[in-house]
Design a protein around this motif. Structure first.
Motif, PDB file in Angstrom:
ATOM      1  N   ARG A  44       1.136  -1.297   0.075  1.00 14.82           N
ATOM      2  CA  ARG A  44      -0.163   0.017   0.171  1.00 14.82           C
ATOM      3  C   ARG A  44       0.519   1.372  -0.080  1.00 14.82           C
ATOM      4  N   CYS A  45       1.795   1.104   0.777  1.00 12.83           N
ATOM      5  CA  CYS A  45       2.651   2.252   1.210  1.00 12.83           C
ATOM      6  C   CYS A  45       4.494   1.992   1.035  1.00 12.83           C
ATOM      7  N   GLY A  51      -1.658  -1.653  10.959  1.00  7.57           N
ATOM      8  CA  GLY A  51      -3.009  -0.366  11.871  1.00  7.57           C
ATOM      9  C   GLY A  51      -4.184  -1.203  12.903  1.00  7.57           C
ATOM     10  N   VAL A  84      -2.439   4.258  12.160  1.00 10.87           N
ATOM     11  CA  VAL A  84      -1.682   4.300  11.077  1.00 10.87           C
ATOM     12  C   VAL A  84      -0.602   4.084  10.935  1.00 10.87           C
ATOM     13  N   PHE A 120     -11.641   3.916   5.678  1.00 12.87           N
ATOM     14  CA  PHE A 120     -11.031   3.858   5.214  1.00 12.87           C
ATOM     15  C   PHE A 120     -10.441   2.998   3.769  1.00 12.87           C
ATOM     16  N   GLY A 122      -8.556   1.125   1.326  1.00 16.15           N
ATOM     17  CA  GLY A 122      -6.404   0.856   0.309  1.00 16.15           C
ATOM     18  C   GLY A 122      -6.488   0.037  -0.614  1.00 16.15           C
ATOM     19  N   LEU A 134      -3.065   4.293   1.296  1.00 16.70           N
ATOM     20  CA  LEU A 134      -3.967   3.800   2.288  1.00 16.70           C
ATOM     21  C   LEU A 134      -4.568   5.184   2.239  1.00 16.70           C
ATOM     22  N   TYR A 135      -6.910   4.837   2.059  1.00 16.31           N
ATOM     23  CA  TYR A 135      -7.004   6.906   2.441  1.00 16.31           C
ATOM     24  C   TYR A 135      -8.018   6.914   3.253  1.00 16.31           C
ATOM     25  N   CYS A 164      -0.734   7.458   3.150  1.00 17.95           N
ATOM     26  CA  CYS A 164       0.364   6.774   3.116  1.00 17.95           C
ATOM     27  C   CYS A 164       2.140   8.519   3.501  1.00 17.95           C
TER      28      CYS A 164
END
Length: 168
Positions: A44-45, A51, A84, A120, A122, A134-135, A164
């Protein structure tokens, strides 16, 4: 599709209005706890991420079921804050994901989410209309998740917050 999405959002807003906690329990709402999770660097990042919910008061209510009893439409609401953390540096951010959603679980494994407020999300590389990351997606929108996991986010009105970048 747009009309269906707006109708679903209208329904979600009506169903997920504010209610006292006791009324929510009386009307069939049940806890829907989140679990801690970890993702490796690059998933993701650019770095590994952990998390974990630090506030989790999410409840759910089954709105309709398929003839075999499996869930078809489920409403979710409640306070949710996810910490996170970049596990390489220890940098952390508490993300408010306290939105409301009505989720339609389709027979083929896909899902349609009608959302109001922050949720949330991902996204893997090449697996959505948002870049890998990730948002917190906030606003009024739908998210169509294919059976393969592709996430198409359709904002009616809203914003995306790149988590991220917050913990890089």
């Amino acid at each position: 599709m747009r009309r269906t999405a707006l109708t679903t959002l209208t329904l979600a807003a009506a169903l997920l209005g504010t209610q006292p906690a006791t009324a929510a329990a009386e009307e069939g709402w049940e806890p829907a706890p989140s679990t801690p999770w970890d993702v490796a660097a690059g998933v993701r990042c650019d770095f590994p991420v952990h998390g974990e919910p630090v506030v989790d008061e999410v409840v759910r209510r089954v709105l309709s079921s398929y003839p075999d009893g499996s869930e078809r439409r489920v409403a979710y609401k409640g306070d949710l804050v996810i910490r996170v953390t970049n596990t390489e540096t220890g940098a952390a951010h508490d993300a408010d994901a306290s939105g409301s959603a009505v989720v339609e679980y389709r027979r083929d494994g896909s899902q349609l989410w009608a959302v109001h407020g922050p949720v949330f999300v991902g996204v893997g590389a090449g697996q959505g209309t948002l870049p890998r990351g990730l948002y917190i997606v906030d606003g009024v929108y739908t998210m169509d998740i294919s059976a393969t996991g592709y996430k198409a986010v359709h904002l009616v009105r809203g914003t995306t917050d790149d988590l991220c970048a917050r913990i890089d």
